[in-house]
Motif scaffolding. Structure first.
Motif, PDB file in Angstrom:
ATOM      1  N   ALA A 102      67.015  80.424 103.557  1.00 23.54           N
ATOM      2  CA  ALA A 102      68.182  80.105 104.392  1.00 23.54           C
ATOM      3  C   ALA A 102      68.769  78.744 104.016  1.00 23.54           C
ATOM      4  O   ALA A 102      69.989  78.582 103.919  1.00 23.54           O
ATOM      5  CB  ALA A 102      67.781  80.131 105.865  1.00 23.54           C
ATOM      6  N   GLU A 103      67.904  77.766 103.791  1.00 23.84           N
ATOM      7  CA  GLU A 103      68.365  76.437 103.374  1.00 23.84           C
ATOM      8  C   GLU A 103      69.120  76.507 102.052  1.00 23.84           C
ATOM      9  O   GLU A 103      70.205  75.923 101.900  1.00 23.84           O
ATOM     10  CB  GLU A 103      67.185  75.495 103.232  1.00 23.84           C
ATOM     11  CG  GLU A 103      66.614  74.978 104.541  1.00 23.84           C
ATOM     12  CD  GLU A 103      65.623  73.843 104.310  1.00 23.84           C
ATOM     13  OE1 GLU A 103      65.813  73.073 103.348  1.00 23.84           O
ATOM     14  OE2 GLU A 103      64.671  73.737 105.094  1.00 23.84           O
ATOM     15  N   LEU A 104      68.530  77.199 101.081  1.00 26.38           N
ATOM     16  CA  LEU A 104      69.151  77.289  99.760  1.00 26.38           C
ATOM     17  C   LEU A 104      70.474  78.044  99.825  1.00 26.38           C
ATOM     18  O   LEU A 104      71.426  77.717  99.100  1.00 26.38           O
ATOM     19  CB  LEU A 104      68.200  77.966  98.776  1.00 26.38           C
ATOM     20  CG  LEU A 104      66.969  77.144  98.387  1.00 26.38           C
ATOM     21  CD1 LEU A 104      66.038  77.971  97.492  1.00 26.38           C
ATOM     22  CD2 LEU A 104      67.370  75.864  97.671  1.00 26.38           C
ATOM     23  N   PHE A 105      70.534  79.064 100.684  1.00 24.38           N
ATOM     24  CA  PHE A 105      71.798  79.799 100.836  1.00 24.38           C
ATOM     25  C   PHE A 105      72.895  78.866 101.333  1.00 24.38           C
ATOM     26  O   PHE A 105      74.019  78.885 100.822  1.00 24.38           O
ATOM     27  CB  PHE A 105      71.614  80.966 101.800  1.00 24.38           C
ATOM     28  CG  PHE A 105      72.825  81.860 101.903  1.00 24.38           C
ATOM     29  CD1 PHE A 105      72.958  82.963 101.073  1.00 24.38           C
ATOM     30  CD2 PHE A 105      73.836  81.588 102.819  1.00 24.38           C
ATOM     31  CE1 PHE A 105      74.091  83.777 101.153  1.00 24.38           C
ATOM     32  CE2 PHE A 105      74.957  82.393 102.903  1.00 24.38           C
ATOM     33  CZ  PHE A 105      75.084  83.489 102.071  1.00 24.38           C
ATOM     34  N   VAL A 106      72.576  78.054 102.334  1.00 21.47           N
ATOM     35  CA  VAL A 106      73.558  77.104 102.854  1.00 21.47           C
ATOM     36  C   VAL A 106      74.047  76.175 101.743  1.00 21.47           C
ATOM     37  O   VAL A 106      75.245  75.878 101.638  1.00 21.47           O
ATOM     38  CB  VAL A 106      72.949  76.278 104.006  1.00 21.47           C
ATOM     39  CG1 VAL A 106      73.860  75.109 104.372  1.00 21.47           C
ATOM     40  CG2 VAL A 106      72.711  77.157 105.225  1.00 21.47           C
ATOM     41  N   LEU A 107      73.143  75.723 100.911  1.00 18.94           N
ATOM     42  CA  LEU A 107      73.477  74.747  99.879  1.00 18.94           C
ATOM     43  C   LEU A 107      74.202  75.356  98.681  1.00 18.94           C
ATOM     44  O   LEU A 107      74.993  74.674  98.021  1.00 18.94           O
ATOM     45  CB  LEU A 107      72.202  74.050  99.397  1.00 18.94           C
ATOM     46  CG  LEU A 107      71.468  73.192 100.442  1.00 18.94           C
ATOM     47  CD1 LEU A 107      70.110  72.748  99.898  1.00 18.94           C
ATOM     48  CD2 LEU A 107      72.317  71.984 100.823  1.00 18.94           C
ATOM     49  N   ARG A 108      73.955  76.652  98.399  1.00 14.35           N
ATOM     50  CA  ARG A 108      74.427  77.220  97.144  1.00 14.35           C
ATOM     51  C   ARG A 108      75.438  78.356  97.270  1.00 14.35           C
ATOM     52  O   ARG A 108      76.142  78.670  96.301  1.00 14.35           O
ATOM     53  CB  ARG A 108      73.226  77.716  96.324  1.00 14.35           C
ATOM     54  CG  ARG A 108      72.286  76.589  95.917  1.00 14.35           C
ATOM     55  CD  ARG A 108      71.039  77.107  95.248  1.00 14.35           C
ATOM     56  NE  ARG A 108      70.169  75.997  94.820  1.00 14.35           N
ATOM     57  CZ  ARG A 108      68.949  76.139  94.311  1.00 14.35           C
ATOM     58  NH1 ARG A 108      68.446  77.358  94.144  1.00 14.35           N
ATOM     59  NH2 ARG A 108      68.250  75.085  93.953  1.00 14.35           N
ATOM     60  N   PRO A 194      71.685  73.067 106.647  1.00 19.45           N
ATOM     61  CA  PRO A 194      70.403  73.579 106.142  1.00 19.45           C
ATOM     62  C   PRO A 194      69.289  73.489 107.180  1.00 19.45           C
ATOM     63  O   PRO A 194      68.458  74.398 107.283  1.00 19.45           O
ATOM     64  CB  PRO A 194      70.112  72.660 104.939  1.00 19.45           C
ATOM     65  CG  PRO A 194      71.418  72.094 104.547  1.00 19.45           C
ATOM     66  CD  PRO A 194      72.202  71.968 105.816  1.00 19.45           C
ATOM     67  N   GLU A 195      69.270  72.407 107.946  1.00 21.40           N
ATOM     68  CA  GLU A 195      68.212  72.219 108.948  1.00 21.40           C
ATOM     69  C   GLU A 195      68.293  73.269 110.043  1.00 21.40           C
ATOM     70  O   GLU A 195      67.287  73.874 110.426  1.00 21.40           O
ATOM     71  CB  GLU A 195      68.293  70.821 109.562  1.00 21.40           C
ATOM     72  CG  GLU A 195      68.041  69.683 108.587  1.00 21.40           C
ATOM     73  CD  GLU A 195      69.265  69.351 107.717  1.00 21.40           C
ATOM     74  OE1 GLU A 195      70.375  69.880 108.011  1.00 21.40           O
ATOM     75  OE2 GLU A 195      69.100  68.598 106.751  1.00 21.40           O
ATOM     76  N   ARG A 196      69.510  73.483 110.574  1.00 23.46           N
ATOM     77  CA  ARG A 196      69.686  74.496 111.622  1.00 23.46           C
ATOM     78  C   ARG A 196      69.369  75.882 111.110  1.00 23.46           C
ATOM     79  O   ARG A 196      68.775  76.704 111.818  1.00 23.46           O
ATOM     80  CB  ARG A 196      71.116  74.453 112.160  1.00 23.46           C
ATOM     81  CG  ARG A 196      71.416  73.300 113.111  1.00 23.46           C
ATOM     82  CD  ARG A 196      72.837  73.429 113.646  1.00 23.46           C
ATOM     83  NE  ARG A 196      73.020  74.701 114.343  1.00 23.46           N
ATOM     84  CZ  ARG A 196      74.199  75.282 114.565  1.00 23.46           C
ATOM     85  NH1 ARG A 196      75.319  74.701 114.122  1.00 23.46           N
ATOM     86  NH2 ARG A 196      74.293  76.418 115.212  1.00 23.46           N
ATOM     87  N   ALA A 197      69.774  76.170 109.880  1.00 30.93           N
ATOM     88  CA  ALA A 197      69.516  77.488 109.307  1.00 30.93           C
ATOM     89  C   ALA A 197      68.019  77.734 109.151  1.00 30.93           C
ATOM     90  O   ALA A 197      67.511  78.816 109.472  1.00 30.93           O
ATOM     91  CB  ALA A 197      70.216  77.611 107.954  1.00 30.93           C
ATOM     92  N   ALA A 198      67.294  76.719 108.685  1.00 32.07           N
ATOM     93  CA  ALA A 198      65.845  76.861 108.508  1.00 32.07           C
ATOM     94  C   ALA A 198      65.156  77.074 109.853  1.00 32.07           C
ATOM     95  O   ALA A 198      64.263  77.921 109.982  1.00 32.07           O
ATOM     96  CB  ALA A 198      65.276  75.636 107.809  1.00 32.07           C
ATOM     97  N   GLU A 199      65.573  76.315 110.869  1.00 29.44           N
ATOM     98  CA  GLU A 199      64.955  76.452 112.188  1.00 29.44           C
ATOM     99  C   GLU A 199      65.262  77.815 112.805  1.00 29.44           C
ATOM    100  O   GLU A 199      64.397  78.442 113.426  1.00 29.44           O
ATOM    101  CB  GLU A 199      65.444  75.334 113.113  1.00 29.44           C
ATOM    102  CG  GLU A 199      64.821  75.368 114.497  1.00 29.44           C
ATOM    103  CD  GLU A 199      63.301  75.396 114.484  1.00 29.44           C
ATOM    104  OE1 GLU A 199      62.710  76.092 115.334  1.00 29.44           O
ATOM    105  OE2 GLU A 199      62.691  74.725 113.618  1.00 29.44           O
TER     106      GLU A 199
END
Length: 226
Positions: A102-108, A194-199
């Motif tokens: 999820a974090e990587l998706f947000v970033l990429r 990224p933080e919200r997505a990971a949580e």
């Protein structure tokens, strides 16, 4: 000397025949068309897929490596049955990896990929189409994360998890809770946090694990013998 006008180059297919068989069987398992414990004989698979026995055997070896099929007590192989211990282990690994995806998706991911992902969690007219949308959501998430190693680790887990979903959503309240969890995850991704997505991914996986463990107990009662 080669004639530049004479172009006979044949593009290589992106998948080999055994890889295509693996993909089709994985999709059938994820969709619940091949439920846990379903017998898979070589003859049947040759007839269903229209490919050679050699390709079927190679595909079966790969599916066994992925933990999606297992030797049958009678003949051939069967779709792997998941006990409580296996389900717990799957979700422990998923909880470690999916928030990273999820974090990587947000970033990429591109804006178009984010919009497509968000569309997948919108209300569906039927349970079947919703399960298909979740399957596609997971595929999009892994594609947009753009990490081939992470994808190779999570894809087999997702296939096994999808095989349980049609059962786990029968747990009272799980259907509505799962829908809200996906909406929360999509909202966090759309906000590019990224933080919200990971949580959000952590919360969803932990809740899904609880429901899956309840669901597998139902499955074990339906199929008591290993």
């Amino acid at each position: 000397m080669t004639d530049p006008k004479l172009d006979l180059l044949i593009d290589r297919p992106t998948e080999s025949v055994p890889e295509m068989v693996v993909r089709r069987i994985r999709q059938a398992i994820a969709a619940g068309l091949l439920p846990p414990g379903r017998q898979l004989t070589e003859r049947e698979l040759v007839e269903l897929t229209g490919v050679s026995r050699t390709s079927v055997r190679e595909a079966m070896r790969h599916l066994q490596t992925l933990g999606l099929v297992e030797p049958s007590p009678s003949r051939g192989v069967r779709v792997a049955r998941l006990g409580s211990d296996e389900v717990r282990e799957i979700y422990e690994v998923r909880d470690a990896l999916e928030p990273a995806a999820a974090e990587l998706f947000v970033l990429r991911a591109t804006d178009e990929e984010v919009a497509e992902l968000v569309e997948k969690v919108q209300p569906r007219p039927s349970g079947d189409s919703r399960l298909q949308a979740i399957y596609e959501f997971d595929e999009l998430l892994l594609a947009g994360a753009r990490n081939s190693l992470l994808k190779s680790m999570l894809e087999p887990l997702h296939t096994r998890i999808h095989a349980l979903r049609s059962l786990s959503v029968t747990i009272p309240g799980r259907h509505e809770a799962s829908r809200q969890e996906y909406l929360d995850l999509a909202e966090a991704i759309a906000s590019r946090s990224p933080e919200r997505a990971a949580e959000a991914a952590h919360r969803h996986v932990r809740a899904a694990a609880k429901a899956a463990l309840e669901a597998v107990e139902i499955l074990e009662k339906q199929q008591p013998s290993k």
